[in-house]
Write an enzyme that holds these catalytic residues in place. Structure first.
Site, PDB file in Angstrom:
ATOM      1  N   SER A 274      40.992  15.470  50.347  1.00 19.26           N
ATOM      2  CA  SER A 274      39.742  15.589  50.764  1.00 19.26           C
ATOM      3  C   SER A 274      39.449  15.722  52.282  1.00 19.26           C
ATOM      4  O   SER A 274      40.237  14.971  52.936  1.00 19.26           O
ATOM      5  CB  SER A 274      38.930  14.331  50.112  1.00 19.26           C
ATOM      6  OG  SER A 274      37.613  14.095  50.732  1.00 19.26           O
ATOM      7  N   LYS A 280      41.899  10.498  48.235  1.00 14.98           N
ATOM      8  CA  LYS A 280      41.483  11.221  46.996  1.00 14.98           C
ATOM      9  C   LYS A 280      42.718  12.316  46.574  1.00 14.98           C
ATOM     10  O   LYS A 280      43.516  12.650  47.302  1.00 14.98           O
ATOM     11  CB  LYS A 280      40.332  12.225  46.958  1.00 14.98           C
ATOM     12  CG  LYS A 280      38.936  11.287  47.113  1.00 14.98           C
ATOM     13  CD  LYS A 280      37.825  12.072  46.953  1.00 14.98           C
ATOM     14  CE  LYS A 280      37.811  12.608  45.700  1.00 14.98           C
ATOM     15  NZ  LYS A 280      36.613  13.705  45.450  1.00 14.98           N
ATOM     16  N   ARG A 313      29.827  61.086  27.255  1.00 15.93           N
ATOM     17  CA  ARG A 313      30.609  60.675  28.680  1.00 15.93           C
ATOM     18  C   ARG A 313      29.376  59.807  29.237  1.00 15.93           C
ATOM     19  O   ARG A 313      28.326  60.185  29.224  1.00 15.93           O
ATOM     20  CB  ARG A 313      30.757  61.948  29.702  1.00 15.93           C
ATOM     21  CG  ARG A 313      31.351  61.483  31.109  1.00 15.93           C
ATOM     22  CD  ARG A 313      32.798  60.702  31.049  1.00 15.93           C
ATOM     23  NE  ARG A 313      33.649  61.366  29.988  1.00 15.93           N
ATOM     24  CZ  ARG A 313      34.170  62.745  30.265  1.00 15.93           C
ATOM     25  NH1 ARG A 313      33.942  63.196  31.416  1.00 15.93           N
ATOM     26  NH2 ARG A 313      34.874  63.056  29.275  1.00 15.93           N
TER      27      ARG A 313
END
Length: 410
Positions: A274, A280, A313
């Site tokens: 983090s 974290k 097509r």
């Protein structure tokens, strides 16, 4: 591709669908077409050799071809023009035989099939790694008790091994279906202007068969210019795979929350940090897989929406399909690759799993606690986990052994 796509896919998959790879595949088609036509006497052998010798990626500019395609409305038109210019300069006698009897969609569809075959190989390698890791965990943790959770709340006792077997099962099924879908979808496209191969003087079917064999693709027996069912069915399987991978990622991310802390992704320097909170460790692999599970359904939907194509097509739907197709592969392989990297090293905290069970037991009346977590129940779950893992391993081995079909397609 935006900068935000970069960490949700892989360089290897981006290379599969980048300009040089697609242009090289188109040149393979042109060289193979000339050789196949020479084999049945439609064009001189010397002309075929000359054309094939000019189908060299180093002699064309993929960037310029891409730019020119915007005005031409097709990537094939500037590519064929560039090839004719080269052949005209080096072997003018072979010039009338370049791209004989083919149309733009033939070369583009076949090129997309060729690069998709490479994309599939990358994807399956990651799926196989993820399955193998999950089946190892299923065996190792067959008897590791953990809380099962229903409606996001603690329920009863299962084992982490049984959970892993449950994660692996849809991946094994998806692997099997992808293989079958690829056999149907990875086929040559060769129909000429309106699908009749009229310019090949009755030799069209033989040319198609020879070209398919040379490119190691299935001969479809007919053109599929505006028949996109087999092709789109493969895309649908990718969407299912993305959802199954997302399910695994969601469970791992929930089990890895600090308050639960039972299963976490492996730690790696510089991964999942983090910018504001040094403590974290974010589950990056799960994040990539969950992002893919959000994006893939819309990408598959775009391909399904492009299926109604006008007459012989398409005006618009086919072009939309071409743009969306690589994005789906980038999305799904990014997910599979992320989990294939994380699953082998999952941190499984069996003590924490048991502590969470015991904490819940302590809140229950004694009789209910004993009934809810009977050791015999745990033994039965372990046996179930081992049996499921064994069955999945057997099925997985069979699938992998059948990966190559007789015509060389997956």
């Amino acid at each position: 591709m935006s900068i935000f796509d970069s960490f949700l896919s892989t360089p290897a998959m981006r290379t599969v669908f980048d300009g040089p790879a697609v242009i090289a595949a188109m040149l393979r088609f042109e060289a193979g077409l000339a050789r196949a036509q020479a084999e049945v006497g439609l064009i001189p052998a010397d002309a075929a050799g000359a054309i094939a010798a000019c189908c060299n990626l180093d002699d064309v500019d993929p960037v310029q071809i891409g730019l020119d395609s915007g005005r031409a409305g097709s990537l094939a038109i500037p590519l064929v023009k560039a090839l004719k210019d080269i052949v005209g300069q080096r072997h003018p006698e072979a010039l009338p035989h370049v791209h004989l009897g083919a149309t733009s969609q033939d070369v583009i569809d076949t090129a997309m099939v060729l690069v998709t075959r490479d994309a599939l190989a990358l994807l399956l390698a990651d799926v196989d790694a993820a399955i193998a890791a999950l089946l190892r965990h299923a065996g190792q943790h067959a008897a590791t008790p953990m809380l099962a959770r229903t409606l996001m709340q603690p329920a009863s006792v299962t084992s982490f091994g049984l959970v892993c077997a449950g994660w692996a099962a849809p991946l094994v099924r998806s692997r099997e279906r992808l293989q079958a879908a690829a056999r149907a979808a990875l086929q040559l496209q060769l129909g000429g202007a309106v699908g009749t191969l009229a310019q090949m003087k009755g030799q069209g079917a033989v040319v198609r068969a020879r070209l398919a064999a040379a490119l190691q693709l299935r001969d479809p027996g007919a053109t599929w210019h505006t028949q996109r069912d087999s092709w789109t069915a493969l895309a649908c399987e990718l969407g299912l795979l993305a959802g199954s991978l997302g399910k695994i990622a969601l469970d791992i991310s929930l089990l890895g929350q600090y308050e639960v802390a039972e299963v976490t992704e492996p730690a790696e320097v510089g991964r999942g940090g983090s910018s504001a909170m040094p403590h974290k460790r974010n589950p990056v692999a799960s994040m990539v897989a969950l992002a893919a599970a959000q994006r893939a359904p819309q990408q598959v939907a775009a391909l399904l929406a492009a299926m109604p194509q006008q007459h012989q097509r398409a005006l618009g739907p086919w072009q939309a399909e071409l743009a969306e197709w690589p994005q789906l592969w980038l999305t799904v392989q990014g997910s599979a690759h992320a989990l294939a990297g994380a699953l082998p090293g999952l941190n499984v905290d069996a003590a924490r799993m048991r502590a969470n069970i015991d904490r819940l037991r302590a809140e229950l009346p004694a009789q209910a606690a004993d009934e809810w977590f009977d050791p015999a129940l745990a033994d039965g779950v372990a046996g179930l986990a081992r049996a499921q893992a064994h069955d999945l391993q057997t099925r997985f081995d069979v699938i992998r052994n059948n990966t190559s079909s007789k015509d060389g397609s997956p």
